[in-house]
Design an enzyme around this catalytic site. Structure first.
Site, PDB file in Angstrom:
ATOM      1  N   VAL A 152     145.896 -12.859 -20.519  1.00  0.00           N
ATOM      2  CA  VAL A 152     146.800 -12.671 -19.237  1.00  0.00           C
ATOM      3  C   VAL A 152     147.171 -11.172 -18.914  1.00  0.00           C
ATOM      4  CG1 VAL A 152     148.940 -13.108 -20.459  1.00  0.00           C
ATOM      5  CG2 VAL A 152     148.911 -13.464 -18.058  1.00  0.00           C
ATOM      6  N   GLY A 201     143.841  -7.412 -16.347  1.00  0.00           N
ATOM      7  CA  GLY A 201     143.506  -6.799 -15.308  1.00  0.00           C
ATOM      8  C   GLY A 201     142.037  -7.249 -14.554  1.00  0.00           C
ATOM      9  N   THR A 249     138.614 -15.855 -13.595  1.00  0.00           N
ATOM     10  CA  THR A 249     139.424 -17.129 -14.175  1.00  0.00           C
ATOM     11  C   THR A 249     140.486 -16.701 -14.857  1.00  0.00           C
ATOM     12  OG1 THR A 249     138.050 -16.371 -16.447  1.00  0.00           O
ATOM     13  CG2 THR A 249     137.112 -17.999 -14.664  1.00  0.00           C
ATOM     14  N   LYS A 290     141.974  -0.408 -18.758  1.00  0.00           N
ATOM     15  CA  LYS A 290     143.234   0.258 -18.594  1.00  0.00           C
ATOM     16  C   LYS A 290     143.190   1.450 -19.878  1.00  0.00           C
ATOM     17  CE  LYS A 290     145.787  -3.578 -17.397  1.00  0.00           C
ATOM     18  NZ  LYS A 290     147.311  -4.653 -17.472  1.00  0.00           N
ATOM     19  N   GLY A 310     154.268 -57.944 -24.562  1.00  0.00           N
ATOM     20  CA  GLY A 310     155.676 -58.007 -24.210  1.00  0.00           C
ATOM     21  C   GLY A 310     156.386 -57.139 -25.344  1.00  0.00           C
ATOM     22  N   LYS A 337     156.723 -63.884 -27.611  1.00  0.00           N
ATOM     23  CA  LYS A 337     155.431 -63.938 -27.502  1.00  0.00           C
ATOM     24  C   LYS A 337     154.926 -65.061 -28.639  1.00  0.00           C
ATOM     25  CE  LYS A 337     154.527 -59.725 -28.330  1.00  0.00           C
ATOM     26  NZ  LYS A 337     155.833 -59.163 -28.343  1.00  0.00           N
ATOM     27  N   SER A 359     150.759 -54.982 -27.672  1.00  0.00           N
ATOM     28  CA  SER A 359     149.929 -53.987 -26.782  1.00  0.00           C
ATOM     29  C   SER A 359     150.685 -53.401 -25.552  1.00  0.00           C
ATOM     30  CB  SER A 359     149.051 -55.221 -26.356  1.00  0.00           C
ATOM     31  OG  SER A 359     149.446 -56.186 -25.651  1.00  0.00           O
TER      32      SER A 359
END
Length: 636
Positions: A40, A43, A118, A173, A475, A481, A549
């Site tokens: 980042v 330039g 980019t 730079k 559930g 269940k 699940s």
């Protein structure tokens, strides 16, 4: 009314005439696609803006707008903020960063260019991968004050991984370090050590300043110690492997089948490699059927020949089966077809990879279901060490085995970007979660085949005088269940139905005894149970399952395993407070006290069905009533 011809219109419009003349002059020049990347604030956007400005690529209205924008964004005096040419998003201009991939076209007397600016931030690595996927050259920027950083190494490793073999190390730079040769040499030496580790065989290092223009389009007088090319000279002079795609074997993924009338059936797509002529023998993969090319059809008429890069419609001499996703190839030089691979993954999603979860894999025009196994290793971009990993987080790079639900046509990425590169897409959100590069097919994928059986699943079902089905109970823990599933099986047994009950706790004693309760382990547990349930339906059984699940994706995966209509999702819908109040096994109490990790509903999520086949509210009916309702739904 007389309509003017195109030449007459051009003659009446000087600007149009100038544009046509420009296009005619540049038509025969080669095209170089390149990206700028790095950390980042190195330039990148400024460098591209300066490149466009100094190479006289800006129209007067663009230049005037740039000057106005520069003043509005606080640039002092007569200076121009060149980054504004490519930082198109409002958020980018406000933060002075690149977020999206910005593409710009320009041309010189030597060559045409498409440049992709980019992002440098790690969180936008996925955007950088997008820009690099079609590039021939990468300009890796380094801030002369900061030197080689982690993101410099990450982007260098990625562009090398993505097959870019022409690299420029742009030490930017230099004006801020007094154009110091020693500083430049130290950065190049540091990068050389990394490049050797990464397998980067060559790169060109250029000291420059995007702000002042030194060594951007012309060689700088302020760095007499540097004797190499300026950046633009390097871009104009780099030799590309032009013609490589045309020299390779013929490949065309089918994008769509053209049937404008009953007499015409053509297969449209873009040729990704090779050359094809009418009469050439071809093979359609993955089926393997062979025939010859009858015609090469385009909007402007039939062609005597078509080459890589052209989009055409092929008609075949024989009416063989071919559809979108198939690949038409040279009959004598077919690519591989397999359903298991080793691949390199660049993970792009905020949510980590869940081994065993089903994703969509998209390669060329093929879309198949795919599961990723636990990574073999993750690459440390700083040291290039291979680290042990159970998953891949955002921006991680790793190697893993992938299995698809049916064979796909592919070539290793090192041989073909078009048939070796793929993306993984989340089946629920439809977000792209990873980019992948196929390394090779696994040997076992070619040695395992379906064995034909004489006694079919229909025969098994007829012998039992019933229709196979899977009653999938889902559930929270404590929802009821297992209790309801047991009652359902008893009722079905009294009706002489052939059943089998797969209960979550019981399966953990055998089939899944090696699994824990992490998200990845839960996914693998459900995959195994789904496979067993499918085999049992092949045997003609009614299968009853009782599993938490917790994830919709895996319940949908099991549904897709079954024949249409055989999967019945039953949501045992009990509020968390009610399930916790019951706490028959004391599990909620342990989870609340921190003794039990990854417990669904407490510190692990539960995704209730959005549209279950049957919803049972256990606060409104007894277990007996629930079982009766489920049996009625099944039997009718």
């Amino acid at each position: 009314m007389v309509m003017a011809t195109m030449p007459e219109l051009a003659a009446a419009d000087p600007a149009r005439a100038e544009l046509d003349a420009y296009l005619a002059r540049t038509a025969s020049r080669s095209l170089l696609r390149f990206i700028t990347c790095g950390s980042v604030d190195d330039g990148k956007s400024t460098l591209i803006g300066r490149l466009l400005y100094d190479s006289k690529q800006l129209f007067e209205d663009q230049l005037a707008a740039l000057e106005r924008d520069s003043r509005r964004h606080g640039t002092q005096g007569e200076n121009i903020d060149f980054a504004l040419l490519v930082d198109g998003l409002a958020a980018e201009r406000e933060q002075s960063i690149t977020i999206d991939v910005a593409y710009r076209y320009f041309a010189t007397d030597q060559r045409k260019f498409i440049v992709a600016d980019t992002p440098g931030h790690e969180q936008y690595t996925r955007n950088m991968v997008t820009g690099a996927s079609s590039a021939d050259l990468a300009v890796i920027l380094v801030d002369a004050r900061k030197g080689v950083l982690t993101q410099t190494r990450r982007h260098s490793y990625l562009v090398h991984l993505l097959g870019i073999r022409h690299l420029v190390l742009a030490v930017n730079k230099m004006d801020l370090v007094g154009f110091d040769q020693a500083r430049f040499d130290a950065i190049v030496a540091d990068y050389c050590a990394f490049a050797e580790q990464a397998g980067i065989q060559r790169f060109t290092a250029i000291p420059l300043s995007g702000l002042t223009g030194d060594n951007v389009t012309t060689r700088s007088q302020r760095m007499p110690w540097y004797e190499g090319p300026a950046l633009l000279e390097q871009l104009e002079g780099v030799e590309l492997e032009e013609g490589r795609e045309q020299a390779a074997a013929f490949r065309m993924p089918v994008q769509w089948v053209s049937r404008p009338d009953l007499d015409f059936r053509g297969f449209a797509g873009r040729i990704v490699s090779g050359t094809v002529l009418p009469g050439d023998p071809i093979r359609v993969l993955p089926s393997g059927r062979t025939t010859t090319i009858e015609r090469i059809v385009t909007f402007d008429g039939d062609l005597p020949e078509a080459v890589a890069g052209q989009s055409v419609t092929l008609t075949l001499a024989d009416p063989i089966d071919c559809s979108r996703g198939d690949v038409v190839v040279a009959a004598a030089e077919p690519p591989a077809v397999a359903d298991q691979f080793e691949a390199t993954l660049v993970w792009m999603a905020e949510e980590a990879l869940l081994p065993g979860r089903a994703y969509w894999l998209k390669l060329a025009t093929q879309t198949v279901g795919a599961t990723v196994q636990a990574p073999k290793y993750e690459v440390n971009v700083n040291t290039l060490e291979q680290l042990a990993a159970k998953t891949l987080e955002l921006n991680a790079i790793g190697v893993a085995n992938i299995a698809t639900d049916r064979p796909i046509v592919f070539e290793p990425y090192a041989e073909s970007r078009s048939l070796g590169g793929f993306i993984l897409v989340d089946k629920l959100s439809h977000a792209t979660v990873a980019a992948g590069l196929i390394r090779f097919a696994l040997r076992r994928a070619q040695n395992i085949h379906w064995q034909p059986l004489d006694v079919s699943r229909e025969t098994h079902a007829a012998l039992k005088n019933q229709k196979p089905a899977v009653l999938w109970f889902t559930g929270l823990s404590g929802a009821g269940k297992s209790t309801i599933a047991n009652l359902v099986e008893k009722k079905l047994a009294r009706m002489n139905r052939h059943t089998f009950l797969l209960d979550g706790d019981n399966v953990r004693h055998g089939l899944s005894r090696d699994l824990g309760f992490t998200d990845a382990d839960r996914i693998e547990n459900i995959r195994r149970v789904g496979e067993v349930a499918r085999l049992m339906t092949d045997a003609g059984l009614i299968v009853i399952t009782a599993f938490i699940s917790p994830f919709r994706a895996e319940r949908d995966m099991v549904r897709r395993m079954m024949a249409p209509g055989e999967f019945i999702e039953v949501h045992i819908d009990t509020p968390l407070a009610e399930a916790e109040a019951r706490d028959v096994k004391g599990l909620y109490a342990k989870a609340r006290s921190g003794q039990l990790a990854n417990f669904t509903g407490i510190d692990s999520p539960y995704e209730p069905p959005e549209d279950p086949d049957l919803r049972i509210d256990t606060t409104a009916m007894s277990a007996e009533e629930a079982a009766e309702q489920i049996v009625r739904r099944l039997i009718g």
